[in-house]
Design a protein around this motif. Structure first.
Motif, PDB file in Angstrom:
ATOM      1  N   LEU A   1       0.820  -1.200   0.000  1.00  0.00           N
ATOM      2  CA  LEU A   1       0.000   0.000   0.000  1.00  0.00           C
ATOM      3  C   LEU A   1       0.863   1.263   0.000  1.00  0.00           C
ATOM      4  CD1 LEU A   1      -2.437  -1.218   2.784  1.00  0.00           C
ATOM      5  CD2 LEU A   1      -2.972  -1.059   0.345  1.00  0.00           C
ATOM      6  N   ARG A   2       0.498   2.190  -0.876  1.00  0.00           N
ATOM      7  CA  ARG A   2       1.130   3.517  -0.865  1.00  0.00           C
ATOM      8  C   ARG A   2       0.050   4.552  -1.163  1.00  0.00           C
ATOM      9  NH1 ARG A   2       6.220   5.973  -4.347  1.00  0.00           N
ATOM     10  NH2 ARG A   2       6.788   7.554  -2.804  1.00  0.00           N
ATOM     11  N   HIS A   3      -0.093   5.506  -0.263  1.00  0.00           N
ATOM     12  CA  HIS A   3      -1.155   6.521  -0.372  1.00  0.00           C
ATOM     13  C   HIS A   3      -2.531   5.860  -0.502  1.00  0.00           C
ATOM     14  CE1 HIS A   3       2.312   8.982  -0.786  1.00  0.00           C
ATOM     15  NE2 HIS A   3       2.467   8.852  -2.093  1.00  0.00           N
ATOM     16  N   GLY A   4      -2.689   4.697   0.137  1.00  0.00           N
ATOM     17  CA  GLY A   4      -3.972   4.018   0.142  1.00  0.00           C
ATOM     18  C   GLY A   4      -4.262   3.181  -1.087  1.00  0.00           C
ATOM     19  N   LYS A   5      -3.316   3.132  -2.033  1.00  0.00           N
ATOM     20  CA  LYS A   5      -3.527   2.386  -3.275  1.00  0.00           C
ATOM     21  C   LYS A   5      -2.620   1.153  -3.327  1.00  0.00           C
ATOM     22  CE  LYS A   5      -4.862   6.491  -5.911  1.00  0.00           C
ATOM     23  NZ  LYS A   5      -4.605   7.310  -7.120  1.00  0.00           N
ATOM     24  N   PRO A   6      -3.059   0.115  -4.059  1.00  0.00           N
ATOM     25  CA  PRO A   6      -2.223  -1.086  -4.194  1.00  0.00           C
ATOM     26  C   PRO A   6      -1.124  -0.867  -5.226  1.00  0.00           C
ATOM     27  CG  PRO A   6      -4.277  -1.385  -5.411  1.00  0.00           C
ATOM     28  CD  PRO A   6      -4.363  -0.042  -4.731  1.00  0.00           C
ATOM     29  N   VAL A   7       0.126  -1.120  -4.819  1.00  0.00           N
ATOM     30  CA  VAL A   7       1.268  -0.905  -5.707  1.00  0.00           C
ATOM     31  C   VAL A   7       2.255  -2.058  -5.559  1.00  0.00           C
ATOM     32  CG1 VAL A   7       1.012   1.593  -5.411  1.00  0.00           C
ATOM     33  CG2 VAL A   7       2.711   0.365  -4.044  1.00  0.00           C
ATOM     34  N   ARG A   8       3.237  -2.096  -6.446  1.00  0.00           N
ATOM     35  CA  ARG A   8       4.392  -2.974  -6.276  1.00  0.00           C
ATOM     36  C   ARG A   8       5.633  -2.177  -6.625  1.00  0.00           C
ATOM     37  NH1 ARG A   8       4.411  -6.889  -3.121  1.00  0.00           N
ATOM     38  NH2 ARG A   8       6.001  -8.037  -4.269  1.00  0.00           N
ATOM     39  N   LEU A   9       6.721  -2.454  -5.898  1.00  0.00           N
ATOM     40  CA  LEU A   9       8.010  -1.832  -6.168  1.00  0.00           C
ATOM     41  C   LEU A   9       8.985  -2.874  -6.691  1.00  0.00           C
ATOM     42  CD1 LEU A   9       8.523   0.289  -2.902  1.00  0.00           C
ATOM     43  CD2 LEU A   9       7.260   0.931  -4.968  1.00  0.00           C
ATOM     44  N   ARG A  10       9.946  -2.438  -7.474  1.00  0.00           N
ATOM     45  CA  ARG A  10      11.054  -3.309  -7.888  1.00  0.00           C
ATOM     46  C   ARG A  10      12.200  -3.112  -6.918  1.00  0.00           C
ATOM     47  NH1 ARG A  10      11.464  -5.125 -13.225  1.00  0.00           N
ATOM     48  NH2 ARG A  10      13.686  -4.659 -13.267  1.00  0.00           N
ATOM     49  N   GLN A  11      12.606  -4.199  -6.262  1.00  0.00           N
ATOM     50  CA  GLN A  11      13.730  -4.181  -5.318  1.00  0.00           C
ATOM     51  C   GLN A  11      13.572  -3.089  -4.251  1.00  0.00           C
ATOM     52  OE1 GLN A  11      16.937  -3.916  -8.313  1.00  0.00           O
ATOM     53  NE2 GLN A  11      17.537  -5.949  -7.638  1.00  0.00           N
ATOM     54  N   GLY A  12      12.335  -2.813  -3.860  1.00  0.00           N
ATOM     55  CA  GLY A  12      12.088  -1.829  -2.822  1.00  0.00           C
ATOM     56  C   GLY A  12      12.339  -0.395  -3.245  1.00  0.00           C
ATOM     57  N   ASP A  13      12.486  -0.145  -4.558  1.00  0.00           N
ATOM     58  CA  ASP A  13      12.798   1.192  -5.059  1.00  0.00           C
ATOM     59  C   ASP A  13      11.499   1.967  -5.271  1.00  0.00           C
ATOM     60  OD1 ASP A  13      13.571   3.468  -6.420  1.00  0.00           O
ATOM     61  OD2 ASP A  13      14.906   2.423  -7.803  1.00  0.00           O
ATOM     62  N   TYR A  14      11.326   3.041  -4.504  1.00  0.00           N
ATOM     63  CA  TYR A  14      10.101   3.842  -4.591  1.00  0.00           C
ATOM     64  C   TYR A  14       9.983   4.564  -5.932  1.00  0.00           C
ATOM     65  CZ  TYR A  14       9.071   3.084   0.361  1.00  0.00           C
ATOM     66  OH  TYR A  14       8.756   2.504   1.574  1.00  0.00           O
ATOM     67  N   ASP A  15      11.065   4.680  -6.673  1.00  0.00           N
ATOM     68  CA  ASP A  15      11.023   5.303  -7.995  1.00  0.00           C
ATOM     69  C   ASP A  15      10.681   4.295  -9.087  1.00  0.00           C
ATOM     70  OD1 ASP A  15      11.663   7.859  -7.050  1.00  0.00           O
ATOM     71  OD2 ASP A  15      13.817   7.398  -7.080  1.00  0.00           O
ATOM     72  N   GLN A  16      10.566   3.023  -8.699  1.00  0.00           N
ATOM     73  CA  GLN A  16      10.171   1.983  -9.664  1.00  0.00           C
ATOM     74  C   GLN A  16       8.880   1.338  -9.180  1.00  0.00           C
ATOM     75  OE1 GLN A  16      13.327  -0.465 -11.576  1.00  0.00           O
ATOM     76  NE2 GLN A  16      14.653   0.324  -9.967  1.00  0.00           N
TER      77      GLN A  16
ATOM     78  N   SER B   1       4.090 -11.753  -9.177  1.00  0.00           N
ATOM     79  CA  SER B   1       3.706 -12.777 -10.156  1.00  0.00           C
ATOM     80  C   SER B   1       2.191 -12.968 -10.215  1.00  0.00           C
ATOM     81  CB  SER B   1       4.397 -14.106  -9.834  1.00  0.00           C
ATOM     82  OG  SER B   1       4.032 -14.561  -8.552  1.00  0.00           O
ATOM     83  N   LEU B   2       1.497 -12.697  -9.102  1.00  0.00           N
ATOM     84  CA  LEU B   2       0.034 -12.770  -9.110  1.00  0.00           C
ATOM     85  C   LEU B   2      -0.558 -11.568  -9.826  1.00  0.00           C
ATOM     86  CD1 LEU B   2      -0.653 -13.909  -5.421  1.00  0.00           C
ATOM     87  CD2 LEU B   2      -0.446 -15.341  -7.466  1.00  0.00           C
ATOM     88  N   TYR B   3      -0.004 -10.389  -9.577  1.00  0.00           N
ATOM     89  CA  TYR B   3      -0.529  -9.175 -10.199  1.00  0.00           C
ATOM     90  C   TYR B   3      -0.291  -9.167 -11.708  1.00  0.00           C
ATOM     91  CZ  TYR B   3      -1.293  -7.195  -5.570  1.00  0.00           C
ATOM     92  OH  TYR B   3      -1.754  -6.970  -4.300  1.00  0.00           O
ATOM     93  N   ASP B   4       0.838  -9.711 -12.132  1.00  0.00           N
ATOM     94  CA  ASP B   4       1.163  -9.738 -13.553  1.00  0.00           C
ATOM     95  C   ASP B   4       0.540 -10.925 -14.280  1.00  0.00           C
ATOM     96  OD1 ASP B   4       2.597  -7.468 -13.159  1.00  0.00           O
ATOM     97  OD2 ASP B   4       4.579  -8.369 -13.377  1.00  0.00           O
ATOM     98  N   GLY B   5      -0.134 -11.805 -13.538  1.00  0.00           N
ATOM     99  CA  GLY B   5      -0.791 -12.949 -14.164  1.00  0.00           C
ATOM    100  C   GLY B   5       0.144 -14.078 -14.542  1.00  0.00           C
ATOM    101  N   VAL B   6       1.368 -14.054 -14.024  1.00  0.00           N
ATOM    102  CA  VAL B   6       2.330 -15.120 -14.329  1.00  0.00           C
ATOM    103  C   VAL B   6       1.899 -16.433 -13.664  1.00  0.00           C
ATOM    104  CG1 VAL B   6       4.730 -15.854 -14.063  1.00  0.00           C
ATOM    105  CG2 VAL B   6       4.198 -13.483 -14.613  1.00  0.00           C
ATOM    106  N   MET B   7       1.326 -16.313 -12.460  1.00  0.00           N
ATOM    107  CA  MET B   7       0.785 -17.477 -11.760  1.00  0.00           C
ATOM    108  C   MET B   7      -0.662 -17.207 -11.373  1.00  0.00           C
ATOM    109  SD  MET B   7       3.674 -19.187  -9.284  1.00  0.00           S
ATOM    110  CE  MET B   7       3.886 -17.781  -8.184  1.00  0.00           C
ATOM    111  N   ASP B   8      -1.434 -18.285 -11.327  1.00  0.00           N
ATOM    112  CA  ASP B   8      -2.815 -18.220 -10.853  1.00  0.00           C
ATOM    113  C   ASP B   8      -2.833 -18.638  -9.386  1.00  0.00           C
ATOM    114  OD1 ASP B   8      -5.866 -18.217 -11.437  1.00  0.00           O
ATOM    115  OD2 ASP B   8      -5.500 -20.166 -10.500  1.00  0.00           O
ATOM    116  N   LEU B   9      -3.415 -17.800  -8.543  1.00  0.00           N
ATOM    117  CA  LEU B   9      -3.382 -18.073  -7.109  1.00  0.00           C
ATOM    118  C   LEU B   9      -4.060 -19.391  -6.764  1.00  0.00           C
ATOM    119  CD1 LEU B   9      -2.650 -17.271  -4.240  1.00  0.00           C
ATOM    120  CD2 LEU B   9      -4.714 -15.863  -4.172  1.00  0.00           C
ATOM    121  N   SER B  10      -5.132 -19.731  -7.443  1.00  0.00           N
ATOM    122  CA  SER B  10      -5.823 -20.996  -7.148  1.00  0.00           C
ATOM    123  C   SER B  10      -4.881 -22.180  -7.342  1.00  0.00           C
ATOM    124  CB  SER B  10      -7.058 -21.149  -8.034  1.00  0.00           C
ATOM    125  OG  SER B  10      -7.990 -20.119  -7.795  1.00  0.00           O
ATOM    126  N   ARG B  11      -4.099 -22.143  -8.408  1.00  0.00           N
ATOM    127  CA  ARG B  11      -3.140 -23.218  -8.677  1.00  0.00           C
ATOM    128  C   ARG B  11      -2.020 -23.220  -7.635  1.00  0.00           C
ATOM    129  NH1 ARG B  11      -1.567 -27.949  -9.212  1.00  0.00           N
ATOM    130  NH2 ARG B  11       0.239 -28.365 -10.529  1.00  0.00           N
TER     131      ARG B  11
END
Length: 240
Positions: free
Chosen positions: A9-24, A224-234
């Motif tokens: 979560l950032r500013h109340g929205k769902p996000v992802r960072l690359r390697q913890g980099d807030y600029d990515q 991987s879940l957000y990008d659709g690489v894996m299905d959570l059910s599987r």
């Protein structure tokens, strides 16, 4: 093996960072509750939440409100990390319905305080050990210490029996879709009997199968879940 789908979560929205980099940062819509319900509909019975604002000292108000909505909407046990550095925050988040809190920076800098909190709130606190080249990183991954991840884990275990878990993240793997650091996880598992949660880089079904084969108690899965690489059910089928 427990699976904890991650909602950062950032500013109340769902996000992802690359390697913890807030600029990515990649932002996934406006409402994190939508993802919480999606993961629940896939069969998730627990969620891992991260307050990226609080992790680096920014105002956590928007994320706190989002966490309360997630807990209320799903009723699932939620584990949360990011900016948990004092007892006031611990009490506030437990009162908000969070089941388990992850303490990172202060567990390294003040293990006496952290283990005292573990004893005061048994089973409610986990140590978030984030490592870069085997050394513990702190302050939202902005700083690297001179303490190894394994040294910290052993120190914490010596001081308390009430630590709930270790969430172990290899920063180099987080958000990079390159697989976990299996060697690092194996070394950590061999070094302590604290339940271990693998975090960072879990990208393929083969990764999940290998963690199961290693008898890893739990894993956090995000990008991987957000990008659709894996299905959570599987993923849940494999883990169970």
């Amino acid at each position: 093996m427990e699976i904890w789908p991650a909602i950062d979560l950032r500013h109340g929205k769902p996000v992802r960072l690359r390697q913890g980099d807030y600029d990515q940062q990649t932002t996934f819509g406006d409402d994190p509750v939508e993802f919480a319900k999606r993961w629940q509909d896939c069969g998730a019975d627990r969620l891992h939440l991260v307050d990226l604002d609080a992790a680096r000292g920014d105002d956590p108000a928007a994320n706190r409100a989002a966490v309360e909505r997630i807990v209320k909407a799903t009723g699932l046990p939620c584990q949360m990390g990011g900016g948990v550095r004092d007892e006031e925050t611990i009490v506030a988040l437990i009162d908000a319905g969070v089941s388990r809190l992850v303490v990172g920076s202060r567990a390294l800098k003040d293990p006496e305080w952290f283990t005292a909190m573990c004893d005061a709130y048994p089973g409610k606190l986990a140590a978030g050990i984030d490592a870069r080249d085997g050394l513990v990183a702190t302050q939202g991954w902005l700083e690297t210490s001179e303490v190894t991840a394994i040294e910290l884990a052993k120190t914490l275990r010596e001081k308390t029996a009430n630590i709930a878990a270790i969430i172990y993240t290899d920063i180099a793997r987080d958000g990079m879709m390159q697989g976990p650091n299996f060697d690092g996880l194996g070394e950590m598992a061999a070094a302590t009997d604290i339940p271990l949660v693998a975090s960072g880089g879990v990208t393929t079904y083969e990764d999940v199968e290998k963690l199961v084969a290693m008898k890893m108690p739990a894993a956090i899965i995000g990008r991987s879940l957000y990008d659709g690489v894996m299905d959570l059910s599987r993923v849940l089928e494999i883990a169970r």
